[in-house]
Design a protein around this motif. Structure first.
Motif, PDB file in Angstrom:
ATOM      1  N   ILE A  93       0.857  -1.188   0.000  1.00 48.07           N
ATOM      2  CA  ILE A  93       0.000   0.000   0.000  1.00 48.07           C
ATOM      3  C   ILE A  93       0.890   1.234   0.000  1.00 48.07           C
ATOM      4  CG2 ILE A  93      -1.736   1.304   1.266  1.00 48.07           C
ATOM      5  CD1 ILE A  93      -2.597  -1.366   2.542  1.00 48.07           C
ATOM      6  N   LYS A  94       0.595   2.165  -0.891  1.00 50.92           N
ATOM      7  CA  LYS A  94       1.325   3.428  -0.918  1.00 50.92           C
ATOM      8  C   LYS A  94       0.437   4.532  -0.353  1.00 50.92           C
ATOM      9  CE  LYS A  94       4.888   3.044  -4.454  1.00 50.92           C
ATOM     10  NZ  LYS A  94       5.480   3.684  -5.650  1.00 50.92           N
ATOM     11  N   ILE A  95       0.973   5.244   0.637  1.00 51.65           N
ATOM     12  CA  ILE A  95       0.255   6.361   1.253  1.00 51.65           C
ATOM     13  C   ILE A  95       0.963   7.657   0.886  1.00 51.65           C
ATOM     14  CG2 ILE A  95      -0.428   7.440   3.421  1.00 51.65           C
ATOM     15  CD1 ILE A  95      -0.599   4.687   4.652  1.00 51.65           C
ATOM     16  N   PHE A  96       0.172   8.632   0.442  1.00 54.23           N
ATOM     17  CA  PHE A  96       0.689   9.973   0.153  1.00 54.23           C
ATOM     18  C   PHE A  96       0.044  10.921   1.157  1.00 54.23           C
ATOM     19  CE2 PHE A  96       1.025   7.425  -3.579  1.00 54.23           C
ATOM     20  CZ  PHE A  96       2.250   7.752  -4.112  1.00 54.23           C
ATOM     21  N   TYR A  97       0.874  11.388   2.075  1.00 54.45           N
ATOM     22  CA  TYR A  97       0.398  12.206   3.197  1.00 54.45           C
ATOM     23  C   TYR A  97       0.857  13.644   2.977  1.00 54.45           C
ATOM     24  CZ  TYR A  97      -0.177  13.730   8.085  1.00 54.45           C
ATOM     25  OH  TYR A  97      -0.527  14.394   9.236  1.00 54.45           O
ATOM     26  N   ILE A  98      -0.100  14.534   2.747  1.00 54.27           N
ATOM     27  CA  ILE A  98       0.193  15.945   2.474  1.00 54.27           C
ATOM     28  C   ILE A  98      -0.427  16.755   3.603  1.00 54.27           C
ATOM     29  CG2 ILE A  98      -0.178  17.852   0.871  1.00 54.27           C
ATOM     30  CD1 ILE A  98      -0.541  15.448  -1.269  1.00 54.27           C
ATOM     31  N   VAL A  99       0.407  17.453   4.365  1.00 57.64           N
ATOM     32  CA  VAL A  99      -0.092  18.162   5.538  1.00 57.64           C
ATOM     33  C   VAL A  99       0.441  19.594   5.553  1.00 57.64           C
ATOM     34  CG1 VAL A  99       1.796  17.156   6.922  1.00 57.64           C
ATOM     35  CG2 VAL A  99      -0.198  18.152   8.067  1.00 57.64           C
ATOM     36  N   GLU A 148       4.326   1.803   2.101  1.00 52.52           N
ATOM     37  CA  GLU A 148       5.331   2.752   1.612  1.00 52.52           C
ATOM     38  C   GLU A 148       4.698   4.135   1.676  1.00 52.52           C
ATOM     39  OE1 GLU A 148       7.826   1.328  -1.641  1.00 52.52           O
ATOM     40  OE2 GLU A 148       7.399   3.219  -2.668  1.00 52.52           O
ATOM     41  N   VAL A 149       5.445   5.092   2.197  1.00 52.27           N
ATOM     42  CA  VAL A 149       4.871   6.409   2.470  1.00 52.27           C
ATOM     43  C   VAL A 149       5.678   7.505   1.783  1.00 52.27           C
ATOM     44  CG1 VAL A 149       4.225   8.064   4.269  1.00 52.27           C
ATOM     45  CG2 VAL A 149       4.074   5.603   4.729  1.00 52.27           C
ATOM     46  N   TYR A 150       4.935   8.455   1.219  1.00 48.73           N
ATOM     47  CA  TYR A 150       5.545   9.669   0.665  1.00 48.73           C
ATOM     48  C   TYR A 150       4.830  10.842   1.319  1.00 48.73           C
ATOM     49  CZ  TYR A 150       7.560   6.555  -2.795  1.00 48.73           C
ATOM     50  OH  TYR A 150       8.247   5.541  -3.407  1.00 48.73           O
ATOM     51  N   CYS A 151       5.592  11.680   1.999  1.00 50.35           N
ATOM     52  CA  CYS A 151       4.998  12.764   2.794  1.00 50.35           C
ATOM     53  C   CYS A 151       5.537  14.119   2.345  1.00 50.35           C
ATOM     54  CB  CYS A 151       5.307  12.544   4.276  1.00 50.35           C
ATOM     55  SG  CYS A 151       4.651  13.829   5.355  1.00 50.35           S
ATOM     56  N   LEU A 152       4.622  15.050   2.126  1.00 53.47           N
ATOM     57  CA  LEU A 152       4.951  16.445   1.828  1.00 53.47           C
ATOM     58  C   LEU A 152       4.364  17.279   2.955  1.00 53.47           C
ATOM     59  CD1 LEU A 152       6.032  18.608  -0.205  1.00 53.47           C
ATOM     60  CD2 LEU A 152       3.752  18.563  -1.251  1.00 53.47           C
ATOM     61  N   ASN A 171      12.357  20.125  -5.217  1.00 46.57           N
ATOM     62  CA  ASN A 171      11.688  21.375  -4.856  1.00 46.57           C
ATOM     63  C   ASN A 171      10.195  21.209  -5.098  1.00 46.57           C
ATOM     64  OD1 ASN A 171      10.856  23.969  -4.351  1.00 46.57           O
ATOM     65  ND2 ASN A 171      11.678  24.816  -6.253  1.00 46.57           N
ATOM     66  N   TYR A 172       9.426  21.085  -4.033  1.00 45.75           N
ATOM     67  CA  TYR A 172       7.993  20.879  -4.160  1.00 45.75           C
ATOM     68  C   TYR A 172       7.226  22.136  -3.736  1.00 45.75           C
ATOM     69  CZ  TYR A 172       9.277  16.052  -4.874  1.00 45.75           C
ATOM     70  OH  TYR A 172       9.824  14.906  -5.373  1.00 45.75           O
ATOM     71  N   TYR A 173       7.680  23.265  -4.262  1.00 43.25           N
ATOM     72  CA  TYR A 173       6.992  24.520  -4.006  1.00 43.25           C
ATOM     73  C   TYR A 173       6.682  25.223  -5.320  1.00 43.25           C
ATOM     74  CZ  TYR A 173       7.843  24.265   0.992  1.00 43.25           C
ATOM     75  OH  TYR A 173       7.842  23.876   2.298  1.00 43.25           O
ATOM     76  N   LYS A 174       5.525  25.891  -5.336  1.00 42.96           N
ATOM     77  CA  LYS A 174       5.178  26.769  -6.444  1.00 42.96           C
ATOM     78  C   LYS A 174       5.376  28.210  -5.997  1.00 42.96           C
ATOM     79  CE  LYS A 174       1.604  24.028  -8.785  1.00 42.96           C
ATOM     80  NZ  LYS A 174       0.162  23.999  -9.157  1.00 42.96           N
ATOM     81  N   ASP A 227       3.531  22.370  -3.796  1.00 44.47           N
ATOM     82  CA  ASP A 227       3.204  21.932  -5.161  1.00 44.47           C
ATOM     83  C   ASP A 227       2.737  20.478  -5.095  1.00 44.47           C
ATOM     84  OD1 ASP A 227       2.998  21.372  -7.839  1.00 44.47           O
ATOM     85  OD2 ASP A 227       4.887  22.340  -8.395  1.00 44.47           O
ATOM     86  N   ILE A 228       1.468  20.301  -4.782  1.00 42.75           N
ATOM     87  CA  ILE A 228       0.916  18.957  -4.583  1.00 42.75           C
ATOM     88  C   ILE A 228       0.927  18.164  -5.878  1.00 42.75           C
ATOM     89  CG2 ILE A 228      -1.187  17.688  -3.954  1.00 42.75           C
ATOM     90  CD1 ILE A 228      -1.800  20.031  -2.026  1.00 42.75           C
ATOM     91  N   LYS A 229       0.582  18.808  -6.980  1.00 44.77           N
ATOM     92  CA  LYS A 229       0.514  18.101  -8.252  1.00 44.77           C
ATOM     93  C   LYS A 229       1.875  17.544  -8.660  1.00 44.77           C
ATOM     94  CE  LYS A 229      -0.325  20.425 -12.083  1.00 44.77           C
ATOM     95  NZ  LYS A 229      -1.102  21.118 -13.157  1.00 44.77           N
ATOM     96  N   LYS A 230       2.918  18.337  -8.506  1.00 44.20           N
ATOM     97  CA  LYS A 230       4.259  17.866  -8.854  1.00 44.20           C
ATOM     98  C   LYS A 230       4.660  16.698  -7.961  1.00 44.20           C
ATOM     99  CE  LYS A 230       9.113  19.255  -9.143  1.00 44.20           C
ATOM    100  NZ  LYS A 230      10.097  20.341  -8.947  1.00 44.20           N
ATOM    101  N   PHE A 231       4.355  16.800  -6.687  1.00 45.39           N
ATOM    102  CA  PHE A 231       4.705  15.754  -5.734  1.00 45.39           C
ATOM    103  C   PHE A 231       4.043  14.431  -6.112  1.00 45.39           C
ATOM    104  CE2 PHE A 231       4.043  13.607  -1.574  1.00 45.39           C
ATOM    105  CZ  PHE A 231       5.373  13.474  -1.215  1.00 45.39           C
ATOM    106  N   LEU A 232       2.743  14.473  -6.402  1.00 47.78           N
ATOM    107  CA  LEU A 232       2.036  13.247  -6.770  1.00 47.78           C
ATOM    108  C   LEU A 232       2.495  12.730  -8.132  1.00 47.78           C
ATOM    109  CD1 LEU A 232      -1.621  14.070  -5.629  1.00 47.78           C
ATOM    110  CD2 LEU A 232       0.081  12.667  -4.452  1.00 47.78           C
ATOM    111  N   ARG A 233       2.770  13.635  -9.035  1.00 47.09           N
ATOM    112  CA  ARG A 233       3.183  13.217 -10.377  1.00 47.09           C
ATOM    113  C   ARG A 233       4.500  12.445 -10.339  1.00 47.09           C
ATOM    114  NH1 ARG A 233       2.900  17.966 -14.361  1.00 47.09           N
ATOM    115  NH2 ARG A 233       0.676  17.481 -14.278  1.00 47.09           N
TER     116      ARG A 233
END
Length: 367
Positions: free
Chosen positions: A2-8, A36-40, A81-84, A97-103
């Motif tokens: 399971i992949k979790i994408f946690y954006i807070v 597996e986790v990816y956190c922004l 760099n995950y900022y716009k 930059d949520i879209k870039k992070f998920l992409r």
């Protein structure tokens, strides 16, 4: 796997509770081999707005960045760099930059869960009160970015995401399979994330998850057809009111809007529960910007009710900014809600302290 994408985004008055959730989740992840986790994240205090919201066990430690967790190892994603960047009121501001992070990390053929945590609202979400000026993401733009990805489960850990217009926007993309959010306002302390992880691992039935703090609603793609039926009913009420030349049809719409809409829910055990409760974005909107933004929701397309909602004013639907500045009234509202202070002079005093610390009187008191 399971992949979790946690954006807070806790760069605001929610710094303490969101920091606690962040810490708790990191401890939970350490015990999971199948996740597996990816956190922004951005967790930055907004003094003096945090003084009423302290949480035991959370130390003052501003943090922002991104990390990956896999096979028992946390890896900081420091090279990305995950900022716009956008200019707001003549100043450059940076936001996640949520879209870039998920992409970069979300692979659509895998079982993925996306969690977005922070402030939420029908027009403005993920408030950042540490930029200059304070900013929020246009909620519709946030949804548009989410809708670019095939997501198995989307948890909107934010207030005010259960509006039927927002749900319709997400479901109509045919990309998001399941959505979990709160019936109204999110609880200050959030949910029990240990229970949440057990739910997505398949160890808990959905009924158990709905008993967690909230209360919560569960939505899936099968509900899109039922929401279309709601639109038809709204239009019929308006048409009948006009044909009868009665002015009371606005009251009929208001009555219909005020009734809670219950949509059936099929659980993993095959049992039908009493359903989900949704709200509507408020009947008369406050200002021209809100009417402009409301007109861009798909729910208002081919929907006579949106004419009433927008006070019959011409809406050009041209406002597509990603970022909306937070004005003085918005900050005062946050102070008022979280402090239970009713005295206007005290509210103004705290507000002045906030902008003094940021040294931006000119932003909020422009001539």
């Amino acid at each position: 796997m399971i992949k979790i994408f946690y954006i807070v985004n806790g760069s605001n008055d929610l710094y303490y509770p969101l920091s606690k959730n962040f810490n708790d989740l990191k401890e939970i992840f350490k015990k999971k081999a199948n996740i597996e986790v990816y956190c922004l994240y951005k967790l930055v205090k907004s003094d003096p707005l945090n003084i009423w919201r302290k949480v035991d066990g959370v130390k003052d430690k501003d943090r922002e960045g991104a990390f990956k967790y896999a096979n028992g190892i946390f890896e900081d994603l420091v090279n990305e760099n995950y900022y716009k960047s956008e200019v707001v009121k003549g100043r450059e501001v940076l936001y996640l930059d949520i879209k870039k992070f998920l992409r970069v990390y979300l692979k659509e053929d895998e079982y993925n869960v996306v969690i977005i945590s922070g402030h939420g609202g029908p027009f403005q979400s993920l408030l950042d009160l540490n930029t200059s000026p304070g900013i929020s993401i246009n909620t519709l733009e946030l949804i548009t970015e989410i809708n670019e990805f095939n997501i198995k489960l989307l948890f909107l850990d934010m207030c005010s995401m259960n509006y039927i217009e927002i749900i319709y926007e997400l479901l109509s993309s045919n990309k998001v399979e399941k959505i979990i959010t709160y019936k109204n306002f999110a609880p200050f302390e959030g949910i029990d994330y240990k229970e949440f992880i057990e739910y997505i691992e398949g160890k808990k039935y959905i009924e158990k998850f709905r008993e967690l703090k909230g209360p919560l609603v569960y939505i899936d793609k099968s509900m899109l057809k039922e929401i279309d039926e709601i639109k038809k009913k709204m239009n019929l009420i308006i048409i009948n009111g006009i044909e009868k030349k009665e002015r009371r049809f606005q009251e009929d719409i208001e009555k219909f809007r005020a009734e809670k809409i219950l949509i059936g829910l099929q659980t993993e055990e095959g049992k039908l529960t009493s359903g989900n409760t949704f709200n509507y974005i408020k009947y008369f909107l406050n200002d021209e910007l809100e009417r402009e933004l409301y007109g861009q929701y798909k729910f208002s397309e081919n929907n006579l009710w949106s004419i009433i909602t927008r006070k019959r004013l011409e809406v050009k639907n041209t406002y597509r900014k990603n970022i909306i500045p937070i004005e003085k009234d918005g900050i005062l509202n946050i102070i008022d809600i979280h402090s239970n202070i009713l005295n206007q002079n005290k509210l103004e005093e705290i507000f002045l302290e906030y902008i003094k610390r940021k040294n931006e009187e000119e932003i909020y008191f422009e001539s």
